[in-house]
Design a protein around this motif. Structure first.
Motif, PDB file in Angstrom:
ATOM      1  N   LYS A  81      -7.575  48.114 -45.245  1.00  0.00           N
ATOM      2  CA  LYS A  81      -9.004  47.062 -45.022  1.00  0.00           C
ATOM      3  C   LYS A  81      -8.997  47.323 -43.475  1.00  0.00           C
ATOM      4  N   ARG A  82      -8.274  47.493 -42.253  1.00  0.00           N
ATOM      5  CA  ARG A  82      -8.874  47.301 -40.780  1.00  0.00           C
ATOM      6  C   ARG A  82      -9.752  48.461 -40.810  1.00  0.00           C
ATOM      7  N   LEU A  83     -10.053  49.130 -41.711  1.00  0.00           N
ATOM      8  CA  LEU A  83     -10.341  50.660 -41.322  1.00  0.00           C
ATOM      9  C   LEU A  83     -11.973  49.976 -41.582  1.00  0.00           C
ATOM     10  N   ALA A  84     -11.970  49.598 -43.019  1.00  0.00           N
ATOM     11  CA  ALA A  84     -13.310  49.055 -43.632  1.00  0.00           C
ATOM     12  C   ALA A  84     -13.823  48.311 -42.677  1.00  0.00           C
ATOM     13  N   ASP A  85     -13.250  47.172 -42.367  1.00  0.00           N
ATOM     14  CA  ASP A  85     -14.348  45.983 -41.785  1.00  0.00           C
ATOM     15  C   ASP A  85     -15.115  46.516 -40.031  1.00  0.00           C
ATOM     16  N   HIS A  86     -13.724  47.210 -39.675  1.00  0.00           N
ATOM     17  CA  HIS A  86     -14.274  48.361 -38.264  1.00  0.00           C
ATOM     18  C   HIS A  86     -14.950  49.291 -39.033  1.00  0.00           C
ATOM     19  N   LEU A  87     -15.709  49.357 -40.055  1.00  0.00           N
ATOM     20  CA  LEU A  87     -16.924  50.497 -40.108  1.00  0.00           C
ATOM     21  C   LEU A  87     -17.956  50.030 -40.611  1.00  0.00           C
ATOM     22  N   ALA A  88     -17.944  48.048 -41.789  1.00  0.00           N
ATOM     23  CA  ALA A  88     -18.439  47.806 -41.356  1.00  0.00           C
ATOM     24  C   ALA A  88     -19.324  46.641 -40.563  1.00  0.00           C
ATOM     25  N   ASP A  89     -18.315  46.110 -39.977  1.00  0.00           N
ATOM     26  CA  ASP A  89     -19.052  45.798 -38.154  1.00  0.00           C
ATOM     27  C   ASP A  89     -19.640  47.058 -37.307  1.00  0.00           C
ATOM     28  N   ALA A  90     -19.449  48.464 -37.112  1.00  0.00           N
ATOM     29  CA  ALA A  90     -20.013  48.824 -36.561  1.00  0.00           C
ATOM     30  C   ALA A  90     -21.571  49.480 -37.807  1.00  0.00           C
ATOM     31  N   GLY A  91     -21.386  49.454 -38.550  1.00  0.00           N
ATOM     32  CA  GLY A  91     -22.764  49.278 -40.184  1.00  0.00           C
ATOM     33  C   GLY A  91     -23.662  48.584 -39.539  1.00  0.00           C
TER      34      GLY A  91
END
Length: 74
Positions: free
Chosen positions: A7-17
């Protein structure tokens, strides 16, 4: 990787997106070459940060003997 780490990785990548999408829109609206170059540099930096974050998390998983895998970009 456990569910919290994923979840932490997914959130970070979504923010970067979101950041990359906004920068892409700004590049489309850029009125001069210098503004465009500056925004492209920001895109490169943001992409690198997201890439390093994902690599760091994968390294943590490797250290815990829970390798997720390495994606082939080709």
């Amino acid at each position: 990787m456990n569910d919290v780490e994923i979840k932490r990785l997914a959130d970070h990548l979504a923010d970067a997106g979101l950041v990359l999408t906004a920068l892409g829109q700004q590049i489309r609206r850029a009125t001069n070459e210098e503004d465009c170059r500056q925004m492209i540099a920001k895109v490169v930096n943001e992409s690198a940060k997201a890439h390093h974050f994902a690599l760091d998390m994968n390294s943590e998983s490797v250290a815990k003997h829970k390798l997720v895998g390495v994606a082939d970009n080709e």
